[in-house]
Write a protein that holds these residues in place. Structure first.
Motif, mmCIF file in Angstrom:
data_model
loop_
_atom_site.group_PDB
_atom_site.id
_atom_site.type_symbol
_atom_site.label_atom_id
_atom_site.label_comp_id
_atom_site.label_asym_id
_atom_site.label_seq_id
_atom_site.Cartn_x
_atom_site.Cartn_y
_atom_site.Cartn_z
ATOM 1 N N ARG A 188 0.602 -1.255 -0.021
ATOM 2 C CA ARG A 188 0.199 0.103 -0.106
ATOM 3 C C ARG A 188 0.540 1.754 -0.119
ATOM 4 N NH1 ARG A 188 -4.404 -1.074 2.914
ATOM 5 N NH2 ARG A 188 -4.271 0.596 5.223
ATOM 6 N N PHE A 189 0.954 2.005 -0.947
ATOM 7 C CA PHE A 189 1.352 3.323 -1.307
ATOM 8 C C PHE A 189 0.644 4.542 -0.597
ATOM 9 C CE2 PHE A 189 3.532 1.124 -4.539
ATOM 10 C CZ PHE A 189 5.196 1.215 -4.057
ATOM 11 N N ILE A 190 0.817 5.440 0.100
ATOM 12 C CA ILE A 190 0.060 6.156 1.346
ATOM 13 C C ILE A 190 0.780 7.442 0.393
ATOM 14 C CG2 ILE A 190 -0.937 7.305 3.349
ATOM 15 C CD1 ILE A 190 -0.534 3.854 4.823
ATOM 16 N N GLY A 217 -0.566 10.082 -5.370
ATOM 17 C CA GLY A 217 -0.577 8.100 -5.563
ATOM 18 C C GLY A 217 -1.162 8.388 -7.222
ATOM 19 N N GLU A 218 -1.888 8.952 -7.907
ATOM 20 C CA GLU A 218 -2.746 9.041 -9.299
ATOM 21 C C GLU A 218 -1.380 8.449 -10.545
ATOM 22 O OE1 GLU A 218 -5.442 8.826 -10.939
ATOM 23 O OE2 GLU A 218 -6.109 9.055 -9.808
ATOM 24 N N GLY A 274 -10.022 -0.196 5.177
ATOM 25 C CA GLY A 274 -10.251 1.105 4.799
ATOM 26 C C GLY A 274 -9.888 2.150 3.314
ATOM 27 N N PRO A 275 -9.168 2.849 3.028
ATOM 28 C CA PRO A 275 -9.367 4.080 2.564
ATOM 29 C C PRO A 275 -8.913 3.150 1.482
ATOM 30 C CG PRO A 275 -8.157 4.519 3.990
ATOM 31 C CD PRO A 275 -8.770 3.557 5.035
ATOM 32 N N ALA A 276 -7.632 2.331 1.053
ATOM 33 C CA ALA A 276 -7.044 2.222 0.262
ATOM 34 C C ALA A 276 -8.246 1.702 -1.245
ATOM 35 C CB ALA A 276 -6.146 0.693 0.222
ATOM 36 N N ILE A 327 -3.512 4.680 -1.107
ATOM 37 C CA ILE A 327 -4.307 5.237 -0.687
ATOM 38 C C ILE A 327 -3.976 6.654 -0.299
ATOM 39 C CG2 ILE A 327 -4.878 6.086 2.533
ATOM 40 C CD1 ILE A 327 -4.061 3.571 3.025
ATOM 41 N N MET A 328 -5.016 8.044 -1.149
ATOM 42 C CA MET A 328 -4.936 8.993 -1.671
ATOM 43 C C MET A 328 -5.370 10.062 -1.265
ATOM 44 S SD MET A 328 -4.313 8.002 -5.710
ATOM 45 C CE MET A 328 -5.548 7.364 -5.886
#
Length: 326
Positions: free
Chosen positions: A186-188, A207-208, A229-231, A246-247
């Motif tokens: 997961r990249f936050i 993250g776009e 979660g928001p991912a 997660i953006m």
């Protein structure tokens, strides 16, 4: 049954519960000077945690993520996991850890009832890992990740805060790593807080860019569950692992908000940003106060705002991400 639903019809089935704000890392985006204790109060006790989680469960909470600081710094961490996992109505217990104790403790946590674990690994390059975290223990953390997979966690998630000029060139390395491993990477997006404006302006990356890269290369977006979660999660037929993004600066990020936070000192936070929280602690020491506790939580929720307004540069009263559990 009473439900945690706000004025925008968002349903809250996910509690992020901090049990300490202490951390033994010095991550450059969070605690670059190390942990500095700013209060003399004791962290929530096991009894207080039990009463808190019982109240949330009766209001429809199904998932609890134990956070910090670094939650494993609590000597009673396994006992806390066990207490939460045995709460009626709680279907999933997760934690987020820096992995410092993971190799030794993975089995104990799993046996105590932990269902899922996220490990912060901000670079797969040992030198960059050291630069970001202030700890030269990359191999130890990675052995911990392997131990978590070996003891039976069905999916280990790896959190990596995306930072321009530091770890943004690691994507191919990460993709090769998850090709044959049941890991969700997961990249936050780096978030601005009260103390990191200069760092944020220098290193923030959307993250776009990664999302468009993934879609262009055959990855497809997966539908989430109601208490996830928001991912935004992406899968590929050639990969055993997954990619999550997660953006928080993306359009409509707050529209699907489903989580509330309670700090290690017993304050309810409706958002990671923008408000000081509501004190619950005077109602946590006795199970007899459960109905009053539930009423206070519901009243507070009626004041939750539609957005965090991060796009407008609003960071509210959040000094750093460890302060209320990220």
């Amino acid at each position: 049954m009473q439900q945690l639903i706000d004025n925008f019809d968002r349903k809250f089935e996910y509690l992020r519960l901090s049990i300490t704000d202490e951390c033994n890392f010095k991550c450059n985006y969070c605690l670059p000077d190390g942990y500095q204790r700013t209060h003399q109060k004791q962290f929530l006790s096991q009894i207080e945690i039990k009463n808190l989680v019982n109240a949330f469960a009766e209001l429809g909470t199904k998932k609890v993520r134990i956070t910090g600081g670094e939650p494993s710094l609590r000597k009673d961490f396994s006992a806390i996991i066990s207490t939460i996992s045995k709460t009626k109505g709680i279907q999933k217990v997760a934690t987020t850890s820096n992995g410092f104790s993971l190799q030794k403790q993975a089995k104990d946590w799993f046996d105590a009832g932990l269902d899922a674990i996220n490990v912060s690994v901000d670079s797969l390059d040992p030198k960059m890992f050291h630069l970001i975290t202030g700890k030269n223990i990359f191999d130890k953390v990675m052995q911990g990740v392997s131990a978590a997979v070996a003891v039976g966690f069905t999916q280990v998630k790896i959190n990596s805060v995306l930072m321009k000029g530091l770890n943004d060139t690691n994507l191919n390395l990460y993709l090769a790593w998850i090709q044959d491993k049941p890991i969700q990477l997961r990249f936050i997006e780096l978030m601005q807080t009260e103390d990191n404006l200069e760092f944020f302006n220098k290193h923030h990356l959307s993250g776009e860019l990664i999302k468009q890269n993934l879609l262009k290369n055959g990855w497809t977006q997966k539908m989430g569950l109601c208490h996830d979660g928001p991912a935004q999660v992406f899968t590929h037929s050639d990969y055993q692992g997954e990619i999550g993004l997660i953006m928080p600066y993306s359009k409509d990020f707050c529209k699907s908000c489903n989580r509330l936070r309670v700090s290690s000192l017993g304050r309810l936070h409706l958002c990671l940003f923008g408000e000081e929280g509501v004190d619950l602690r005077d109602l946590l020491s006795s199970a007899d106060d459960k109905e009053a506790l539930k009423a206070r939580i519901l009243t507070a929720l009626s004041n939750k705002k539609e957005s965090h307004y991060l796009q407008q540069g609003n960071v509210g009263g959040t000094p750093h991400l460890a302060s209320i559990g990220g």
